[in-house]
Design a protein around this motif. Structure first.
Motif, PDB file in Angstrom:
ATOM      1  N   THR A 270      31.904  39.136  39.243  1.00  0.00           N
ATOM      2  CA  THR A 270      30.714  38.329  39.325  1.00  0.00           C
ATOM      3  C   THR A 270      29.599  38.366  40.248  1.00  0.00           C
ATOM      4  N   GLU A 271      28.935  37.646  40.004  1.00  0.00           N
ATOM      5  CA  GLU A 271      27.725  37.515  41.279  1.00  0.00           C
ATOM      6  C   GLU A 271      28.284  36.484  42.094  1.00  0.00           C
ATOM      7  N   LEU A 272      29.305  36.095  42.464  1.00  0.00           N
ATOM      8  CA  LEU A 272      29.580  35.079  43.389  1.00  0.00           C
ATOM      9  C   LEU A 272      28.915  35.161  44.607  1.00  0.00           C
ATOM     10  N   ASP A 273      27.973  34.162  44.996  1.00  0.00           N
ATOM     11  CA  ASP A 273      27.537  33.797  46.309  1.00  0.00           C
ATOM     12  C   ASP A 273      28.225  33.188  47.141  1.00  0.00           C
ATOM     13  N   LEU A 274      28.884  33.782  48.182  1.00  0.00           N
ATOM     14  CA  LEU A 274      29.825  33.065  48.979  1.00  0.00           C
ATOM     15  C   LEU A 274      29.738  33.877  50.381  1.00  0.00           C
ATOM     16  N   ILE A 331      38.440  33.373  37.403  1.00  0.00           N
ATOM     17  CA  ILE A 331      39.585  34.111  37.944  1.00  0.00           C
ATOM     18  C   ILE A 331      40.440  34.847  37.071  1.00  0.00           C
ATOM     19  N   SER A 332      40.723  34.235  36.203  1.00  0.00           N
ATOM     20  CA  SER A 332      41.920  34.852  35.302  1.00  0.00           C
ATOM     21  C   SER A 332      41.271  36.089  34.466  1.00  0.00           C
ATOM     22  N   PRO A 333      39.941  36.248  34.067  1.00  0.00           N
ATOM     23  CA  PRO A 333      39.439  37.353  33.487  1.00  0.00           C
ATOM     24  C   PRO A 333      39.350  38.564  34.347  1.00  0.00           C
ATOM     25  N   SER A 334      39.248  38.176  35.760  1.00  0.00           N
ATOM     26  CA  SER A 334      38.754  39.148  36.644  1.00  0.00           C
ATOM     27  C   SER A 334      39.938  39.842  37.204  1.00  0.00           C
ATOM     28  N   LEU A 335      41.063  39.370  37.166  1.00  0.00           N
ATOM     29  CA  LEU A 335      42.323  39.862  37.414  1.00  0.00           C
ATOM     30  C   LEU A 335      42.719  41.120  36.759  1.00  0.00           C
ATOM     31  N   ARG A 336      42.129  41.427  35.595  1.00  0.00           N
ATOM     32  CA  ARG A 336      42.630  42.659  35.002  1.00  0.00           C
ATOM     33  C   ARG A 336      42.118  43.836  35.649  1.00  0.00           C
ATOM     34  N   THR A 337      41.150  43.722  36.888  1.00  0.00           N
ATOM     35  CA  THR A 337      40.625  44.741  37.355  1.00  0.00           C
ATOM     36  C   THR A 337      41.514  45.386  38.329  1.00  0.00           C
ATOM     37  N   LEU A 338      42.790  44.575  38.732  1.00  0.00           N
ATOM     38  CA  LEU A 338      44.010  45.075  39.228  1.00  0.00           C
ATOM     39  C   LEU A 338      44.963  45.507  38.801  1.00  0.00           C
ATOM     40  N   GLY A 339      45.031  45.433  37.372  1.00  0.00           N
ATOM     41  CA  GLY A 339      46.228  46.007  36.655  1.00  0.00           C
ATOM     42  C   GLY A 339      46.252  45.225  35.288  1.00  0.00           C
ATOM     43  N   PRO A 340      46.711  46.083  34.282  1.00  0.00           N
ATOM     44  CA  PRO A 340      46.896  45.490  32.860  1.00  0.00           C
ATOM     45  C   PRO A 340      47.943  44.449  32.630  1.00  0.00           C
ATOM     46  N   ASP A 341      49.043  44.483  33.365  1.00  0.00           N
ATOM     47  CA  ASP A 341      50.085  43.613  33.090  1.00  0.00           C
ATOM     48  C   ASP A 341      50.130  42.428  34.429  1.00  0.00           C
ATOM     49  N   GLY A 369      54.321  46.489  47.614  1.00  0.00           N
ATOM     50  CA  GLY A 369      53.089  47.443  47.090  1.00  0.00           C
ATOM     51  C   GLY A 369      52.800  46.779  45.832  1.00  0.00           C
ATOM     52  N   VAL A 370      52.691  45.559  45.467  1.00  0.00           N
ATOM     53  CA  VAL A 370      52.183  45.037  44.373  1.00  0.00           C
ATOM     54  C   VAL A 370      50.963  43.864  44.552  1.00  0.00           C
ATOM     55  N   PRO A 371      49.906  44.020  44.142  1.00  0.00           N
ATOM     56  CA  PRO A 371      48.676  42.942  44.117  1.00  0.00           C
ATOM     57  C   PRO A 371      49.206  41.648  43.720  1.00  0.00           C
ATOM     58  N   ILE A 372      48.840  40.593  44.594  1.00  0.00           N
ATOM     59  CA  ILE A 372      49.217  39.294  44.224  1.00  0.00           C
ATOM     60  C   ILE A 372      48.375  38.387  44.550  1.00  0.00           C
ATOM     61  N   VAL A 373      47.524  37.766  43.533  1.00  0.00           N
ATOM     62  CA  VAL A 373      46.554  36.735  43.326  1.00  0.00           C
ATOM     63  C   VAL A 373      46.982  35.427  43.337  1.00  0.00           C
ATOM     64  N   ASN A 374      46.342  34.448  44.216  1.00  0.00           N
ATOM     65  CA  ASN A 374      46.832  33.153  44.211  1.00  0.00           C
ATOM     66  C   ASN A 374      45.792  32.078  43.896  1.00  0.00           C
ATOM     67  N   PHE A 375      45.616  30.937  43.052  1.00  0.00           N
ATOM     68  CA  PHE A 375      44.851  30.178  43.044  1.00  0.00           C
ATOM     69  C   PHE A 375      45.723  28.734  42.456  1.00  0.00           C
ATOM     70  N   GLY A 376      45.124  27.679  42.182  1.00  0.00           N
ATOM     71  CA  GLY A 376      45.836  26.653  41.833  1.00  0.00           C
ATOM     72  C   GLY A 376      45.328  25.332  42.004  1.00  0.00           C
ATOM     73  N   HIS A 384      49.125  28.971  41.408  1.00  0.00           N
ATOM     74  CA  HIS A 384      49.475  30.022  40.207  1.00  0.00           C
ATOM     75  C   HIS A 384      49.384  31.273  40.778  1.00  0.00           C
ATOM     76  N   VAL A 385      50.722  31.889  41.068  1.00  0.00           N
ATOM     77  CA  VAL A 385      50.840  33.386  41.593  1.00  0.00           C
ATOM     78  C   VAL A 385      50.582  34.331  40.512  1.00  0.00           C
ATOM     79  N   ASN A 386      49.877  35.306  40.608  1.00  0.00           N
ATOM     80  CA  ASN A 386      49.618  36.392  39.736  1.00  0.00           C
ATOM     81  C   ASN A 386      49.958  37.784  40.208  1.00  0.00           C
ATOM     82  N   VAL A 387      50.982  38.182  39.773  1.00  0.00           N
ATOM     83  CA  VAL A 387      51.452  39.822  40.212  1.00  0.00           C
ATOM     84  C   VAL A 387      50.772  40.675  39.205  1.00  0.00           C
ATOM     85  N   MET A 388      49.807  41.444  39.585  1.00  0.00           N
ATOM     86  CA  MET A 388      49.117  42.307  38.787  1.00  0.00           C
ATOM     87  C   MET A 388      49.551  43.758  38.978  1.00  0.00           C
TER      88      MET A 388
END
Length: 477
Positions: A270-274, A331-341, A369-376, A384-388
């Motif tokens: 996205t065009e997140l402005d931070l 966040i959730s839709p953007s996670l697919r850029t890291l992996g399909p599963d 060696g696995v991407p982990i994205v966290n929010f919640g 919410h731990v997301n292993v992608m």
């Protein structure tokens, strides 16, 4: 008529049709596939799908299943993340979505009486038209059902102020696995007559009975709300801000967080402005009387300013508030850029331990060696731990399972729980022994066996098979 798979025979099929009508019973492969999966994307085919429309129909179906010793799985929208609605032993999937009536909204006593197939968001809209409020707000509220919310004890962002589903369930009508209709609790806030069976059934994941009616507590609808987005240099600063806000005698409606990995994903999509120095975000919302909200927002900003704040945004209109929440939903839709599963876990730790958990997750990510994205939900420590990953890559699935084991061990070592709102189902059953000792698990199993002697009701869920040989509760890591 379709030929039935093994376990069920034509006689049982005819008996089911006699209870609910032939149009509400299907053993077609299409209907069986439709009811064979949930949000885990795992798939287990039932033998037959049955739609019930009344408590009496449910009772007769349960009696038949118990007599014939056929597995029976109550099902709502099938939106769970841990496999609780998967028919892993086949049998009958009992669909409750047609039991979808709001039977009563009592504005004098602030209660609603509903059937289990009512969609959560629909109830919320109906009561809000009357100036009332049903707070639990799982992300799936626009399609998940209240019966499923009760089965999983659903939560959501507003838990930090208002609590979870069990805090709003006053009473239940339940069909037990042996076919009795029982009533727990009632229509009053105070009720200490006998055991608190209501709380036993809430969160039991459909393993102890089929909920056919729910009495819910309502609140007056808050007059207004105000939303803030605050960017921090570090996750430590954001976590300290959560504690500082609550120490300041302000309990926000929501306190949502995004860590650096989540911010990076959203920036790419996205065009997140931070500011580039931002490595954590809090989305803070307060509600109540309109005239006090501006003062609360100013007080919050004053409290947290020394904690490494690099940017703030205060919504002045509903459109600006929606724009802030759009950041969280992206966040959730953007996670697919890291992996399909995606392996989506919902651990919870004490609020003060969130930075420790995030650092541990970063270490685990590097270790395997696995991407982990966290929010919640920072306000209640629910991460919410997301292993992608891409499971097509050889050897990666084993790495994921090792990473998940380390994640759960660390969670428990920090005084947390392996599930905050998604439940155990089948996905977390192998890890339940990390948190619960053998005697506790055995006590739970005793309750299950007493209510469900033939083990027909959603069998194979929650409990590991077999129980751990020794007390495996983790006290340190």
């Amino acid at each position: 008529m379709n030929k039935l798979p093994p376990m069920l025979n034509d006689r049982i099929l005819h008996e089911l049709e006699a209870i609910v009508g032939a149009a509400n019973v299907s053993s077609s492969i299409a209907d069986r596939i439709t009811h064979s999966f949930d949000a885990t994307q795992q798939q287990f085919l039932p033998q037959v799908v049955v739609h019930a429309e009344s408590s009496e129909q449910v009772r007769q179906i349960v009696c038949l299943a118990n007599t014939e010793k056929v597995p029976l799985l109550p099902r709502g929208a099938g939106s769970g993340f841990t496999g609780g609605s998967l028919p892993i032993q086949g049998g009958i999937v009992l669909v409750l979505t047609r039991m979808n009536r709001i039977l009563e909204i009592d504005t004098d006593n602030l209660i609603a009486v509903v059937e289990p197939g009512v969609v959560t968001g629909r109830l919320q809209r109906e009561v809000e038209r009357l100036g009332l409020f049903y707070p639990p707000d799982p992300a799936s509220k626009d399609f998940s059902t209240l019966g499923g919310n009760v089965a999983e004890c659903a939560g959501g962002p507003r838990c930090v102020k208002y609590g979870v589903t069990r805090d709003y369930v006053l009473g239940l009508e339940v069909v037990t696995p042996t076919g009795e209709i029982i009533h727990t609790g009632g229509r009053t806030m105070k009720n200490v007559v006998g055991y608190d069976l209501t709380r036993l059934f809430v969160g039991s994941e459909g393993t102890l009975g089929v909920v056919t009616r729910i009495i819910l507590r309502l609140l007056p609808k808050p007059e207004a709300r105000k939303t803030l987005l605050v960017a921090f240099e570090t996750i430590d600063g954001a976590a300290q801000a959560v504690s500082a806000i609550i120490r300041g005698k302000i309990i926000p409606t929501t306190l949502e967080f995004m860590d650096g990995s989540a911010i990076d994903c959203v920036r790419r999509a996205t065009e997140l402005d931070l500011p580039h120095t931002c490595r954590a975000v809090l989305i803070i919302e307060v509600d109540g009387d309109r005239e006090v909200l501006d003062g609360q927002a100013r007080k919050i900003l004053n409290i947290i300013q020394p904690l490494g704040v690099v940017a703030t945004r205060i919504a002045e209109t509903s459109a600006e508030s929606e724009a802030i929440w759009k950041v969280r939903r992206s966040i959730s839709p953007s996670l697919r850029t890291l992996g399909p599963d995606k392996f989506n876990e919902d651990i919870v730790v004490p609020r003060s331990k969130v930075p420790d958990m995030i650092r541990a997750l970063e270490t685990i990510s590097l270790r395997y060696g696995v991407p982990i994205v966290n929010f919640g939900h920072a306000g209640d420590g629910n991460i919410h731990v997301n292993v992608m990953v891409d499971l097509a890559e050889k050897g990666l699935e084993e790495k994921v399972h090792q990473a998940l084991h380390d994640i759960f061990r660390t969670t428990v070592a920090l005084g947390g729980a392996v599930s905050g709102e998604h439940g155990i189902g089948i996905a977390k059953a192998p890890f339940i022994g990390l948190e619960l000792d053998r005697a506790t698990l055995a006590t739970m199993q005793t309750i299950k066996n007493a209510l469900d002697p033939n083990n027909i009701m959603n069998p194979g869920k929650i409990f590991p098979e077999p129980l751990p040989e020794t007390d495996s509760m983790v006290t340190s890591f």
